[in-house]
Design an enzyme around this catalytic site. Structure first.
Site, PDB file in Angstrom:
ATOM      1  N   GLY A 155     -20.762  11.866 -23.195  1.00 51.76           N
ATOM      2  CA  GLY A 155     -21.605  13.057 -23.316  1.00 51.76           C
ATOM      3  C   GLY A 155     -23.019  12.664 -23.706  1.00 51.76           C
ATOM      4  O   GLY A 155     -23.696  13.340 -24.445  1.00 51.76           O
ATOM      5  N   GLN A 205     -28.064  17.202 -25.669  1.00 53.59           N
ATOM      6  CA  GLN A 205     -29.169  17.239 -26.638  1.00 53.59           C
ATOM      7  C   GLN A 205     -28.970  16.186 -27.723  1.00 53.59           C
ATOM      8  O   GLN A 205     -29.898  15.425 -28.038  1.00 53.59           O
ATOM      9  CB  GLN A 205     -29.224  18.635 -27.293  1.00 53.59           C
ATOM     10  CG  GLN A 205     -30.342  18.809 -28.296  1.00 53.59           C
ATOM     11  CD  GLN A 205     -30.182  20.051 -29.178  1.00 53.59           C
ATOM     12  OE1 GLN A 205     -29.171  20.752 -29.148  1.00 53.59           O
ATOM     13  NE2 GLN A 205     -31.189  20.295 -29.992  1.00 53.59           N
ATOM     14  N   ASP A 240     -21.452  10.164 -18.982  1.00 48.23           N
ATOM     15  CA  ASP A 240     -21.461  11.633 -18.893  1.00 48.23           C
ATOM     16  C   ASP A 240     -20.887  12.024 -17.531  1.00 48.23           C
ATOM     17  O   ASP A 240     -20.630  11.164 -16.689  1.00 48.23           O
ATOM     18  CB  ASP A 240     -22.899  12.168 -19.059  1.00 48.23           C
ATOM     19  CG  ASP A 240     -22.901  13.570 -19.676  1.00 48.23           C
ATOM     20  OD1 ASP A 240     -23.500  13.755 -20.755  1.00 48.23           O
ATOM     21  OD2 ASP A 240     -22.252  14.476 -19.089  1.00 48.23           O
ATOM     22  N   ILE A 241     -20.710  13.324 -17.343  1.00 44.05           N
ATOM     23  CA  ILE A 241     -20.048  13.793 -16.107  1.00 44.05           C
ATOM     24  C   ILE A 241     -20.931  13.584 -14.884  1.00 44.05           C
ATOM     25  O   ILE A 241     -20.441  13.560 -13.750  1.00 44.05           O
ATOM     26  CB  ILE A 241     -19.669  15.286 -16.268  1.00 44.05           C
ATOM     27  CG1 ILE A 241     -18.700  15.737 -15.167  1.00 44.05           C
ATOM     28  CG2 ILE A 241     -20.900  16.170 -16.281  1.00 44.05           C
ATOM     29  CD1 ILE A 241     -17.337  16.039 -15.647  1.00 44.05           C
ATOM     30  N   ASP A 264     -15.452  11.793 -16.524  1.00 43.46           N
ATOM     31  CA  ASP A 264     -15.008  13.144 -16.899  1.00 43.46           C
ATOM     32  C   ASP A 264     -13.995  12.957 -18.016  1.00 43.46           C
ATOM     33  O   ASP A 264     -12.923  12.394 -17.794  1.00 43.46           O
ATOM     34  CB  ASP A 264     -14.361  13.826 -15.673  1.00 43.46           C
ATOM     35  CG  ASP A 264     -13.774  15.187 -16.059  1.00 43.46           C
ATOM     36  OD1 ASP A 264     -13.324  15.897 -15.137  1.00 43.46           O
ATOM     37  OD2 ASP A 264     -13.770  15.536 -17.263  1.00 43.46           O
ATOM     38  N   TYR A 323     -15.613  28.554 -28.785  1.00 42.63           N
ATOM     39  CA  TYR A 323     -16.251  27.325 -29.263  1.00 42.63           C
ATOM     40  C   TYR A 323     -15.851  27.049 -30.720  1.00 42.63           C
ATOM     41  O   TYR A 323     -15.389  25.957 -31.046  1.00 42.63           O
ATOM     42  CB  TYR A 323     -17.769  27.485 -29.150  1.00 42.63           C
ATOM     43  CG  TYR A 323     -18.590  26.366 -29.739  1.00 42.63           C
ATOM     44  CD1 TYR A 323     -19.364  26.582 -30.876  1.00 42.63           C
ATOM     45  CD2 TYR A 323     -18.615  25.105 -29.144  1.00 42.63           C
ATOM     46  CE1 TYR A 323     -20.135  25.564 -31.413  1.00 42.63           C
ATOM     47  CE2 TYR A 323     -19.390  24.086 -29.683  1.00 42.63           C
ATOM     48  CZ  TYR A 323     -20.156  24.325 -30.810  1.00 42.63           C
ATOM     49  OH  TYR A 323     -20.931  23.322 -31.354  1.00 42.63           O
ATOM     50  N   ILE A 378     -29.248  22.463 -34.172  1.00 42.63           N
ATOM     51  CA  ILE A 378     -30.063  21.244 -34.145  1.00 42.63           C
ATOM     52  C   ILE A 378     -31.341  21.506 -33.357  1.00 42.63           C
ATOM     53  O   ILE A 378     -31.299  22.028 -32.239  1.00 42.63           O
ATOM     54  CB  ILE A 378     -29.298  20.080 -33.465  1.00 42.63           C
ATOM     55  CG1 ILE A 378     -27.948  19.850 -34.142  1.00 42.63           C
ATOM     56  CG2 ILE A 378     -30.155  18.821 -33.457  1.00 42.63           C
ATOM     57  CD1 ILE A 378     -27.945  18.987 -35.357  1.00 42.63           C
TER      58      ILE A 378
HETATM   59  C1  VAH Z   1     -24.519  26.391 -30.686  1.00 46.76           C
HETATM   60  N1  VAH Z   1     -26.131  24.615 -31.133  1.00 46.76           N
HETATM   61  O1  VAH Z   1     -25.417  27.172 -30.858  1.00 46.76           O
HETATM   62  C2  VAH Z   1     -24.715  24.956 -31.196  1.00 46.76           C
HETATM   63  C3  VAH Z   1     -24.248  24.816 -32.626  1.00 46.76           C
HETATM   64  C4  VAH Z   1     -24.163  25.890 -34.905  1.00 46.76           C
HETATM   65  C5  VAH Z   1     -24.707  25.963 -33.520  1.00 46.76           C
HETATM   66  O2  VAH Z   1     -22.875  24.679 -32.681  1.00 46.76           O
HETATM   67  O3  VAH Z   1     -23.503  26.701 -30.130  1.00 46.76           O
END
Ligand code: VAH
Length: 320
Positions: free
Chosen positions: A6, A10, A32-33, A49, A139, A169
């Site tokens: 990966g 970023q 990376d992919i 992958d 997520y 970040i």
């Molecule tokens: C997002 N930049 O926005 C990521 C991060 C805490 C935010 O996990 O999904």
């Protein structure tokens, strides 16, 4: 040798730069992919992958890594558009890398979690390392599951897997990919190019953030720490500074006085941000491996504008 999976993302982009500077380009394999837009000739790149275990096997056989950094993931906003793919990549990608790291005797693995593992019933202010965690984005759910899996692989198999719950970040070298905190990056690009920004989060949405320089330094500090100093094997809370879009706009106006901001309504990312902490307590990282952020909000604004101005200028070849 070190493999970064990966490396186009970023964080992956800047981990590759830092690790190649530290260990030498040829010692760090980026993957990376798809091929990176700007290849880095200082070290090898492999198209991989992370869900294709066979090709992952070939990668580990070819390079026999001593360390693996797994940065491939689908972030919060994109994950809500493609929930099954997000779960598959974020969880099965991690399981593939952990199994192969065990099989090949990898000495250290890094995997990023996120403050997205906290949810609507987690305390909002100075969210502690241990508390109620009821994430309601795929997520966040996948990162919480990943933390439980990391702690299990450490406890049951002795794998030295280390992890950080990254806040948002902020960086300028590589574009972010589908996050909820990405407004704090886009705002700088728009301020420099158009002098105005329509923010997809409301003016008072406070979120924990971290400048990339601090994130990279903290990640390498965690990876360099002696194993017996680490009391957290799920994932460490970590933060730099918390601020709202209104506070960030004020900081930008101190440098670009004519900058204006407007606020879009009903963006789906607002509902995600509203379930996350306003600020994080990272005491355990400070105690276990000497974590200390260096970039305050003013430093972030100055550094972003200084570097982005340069980057946009060199890319467009015209003065702004
Ligand atoms: C997002 N930049 O926005 C990521 C991060 C805490 C935010 O996990 O999904």
């Amino acid at each position: 040798r070190i493999i970064i999976i990966g490396s186009n993302g970023q964080i992956g982009t800047e981990l590759a730069i830092a690790l190649r500077a530290k260990f030498g380009g040829k010692q760090v394999i980026t993957s990376d992919i798809r091929e990176p837009q700007v290849p880095d000739p200082s070290g090898p790149f492999e198209t991989i992958d992370v869900l294709d275990k066979k090709s992952l096997h070939l990668l580990f056989t070819k390079y026999r890594p001593t360390q693996v950094y797994l940065l491939a993931a689908m972030l919060s906003a994109t994950g809500e558009k493609y929930p099954r793919q997000a779960w598959d990549l974020n969880v099965n990608g991690l399981l593939n890398v952990l199994d192969l790291s065990l099989e090949y005797g990898v000495s250290k693995v890094f995997w990023p979690s996120s403050i997205a593992v906290f949810g609507p019933h987690s305390p909002k202010m100075n969210t502690p390392q241990y508390t109620v965690m009821d994430p309601n984005t795929v997520y966040g759910i996948s990162k919480l599951a990943g933390e439980r899996i990391c702690e299990y692989y450490h406890g049951r198999y002795g794998l030295d897997i280390r992890s950080i719950r990254y806040p948002g970040i902020i960086s300028w070298k590589a574009a972010p990919g589908g996050g909820t905190t990405d407004y704090a990056i886009h705002i700088f690009h728009e301020a420099l190019k158009n002098g105005t920004y329509s923010c997809f989060l409301s003016a008072d949405t406070a979120l924990p953030m971290l400048y990339m320089d601090d994130a990279i330094r903290g990640t390498l500090a965690l990876m360099d720490a002696p194993a017996d100093a680490l009391h957290i094997r799920s994932s460490y809370n970590l933060t730099g500074v918390s601020f709202t879009p209104a506070m960030l706009a004020d900081e930008i106006r101190n440098i670009i006085p004519e900058f204006t901001i407007t606020y879009a309504e009903n963006d789906p990312r607002q509902a995600i941000a509203d379930t996350w902490p306003n600020s994080i307590d990272d005491t355990e990282a400070r105690e276990d491996w000497d974590w200390q952020p260096r970039f305050a909000l003013t430093d972030i604004a100055v550094d972003m504008i200084t570097n982005l101005k340069e980057k946009i200028h060199s890319e467009d070849g015209k003065s702004i």
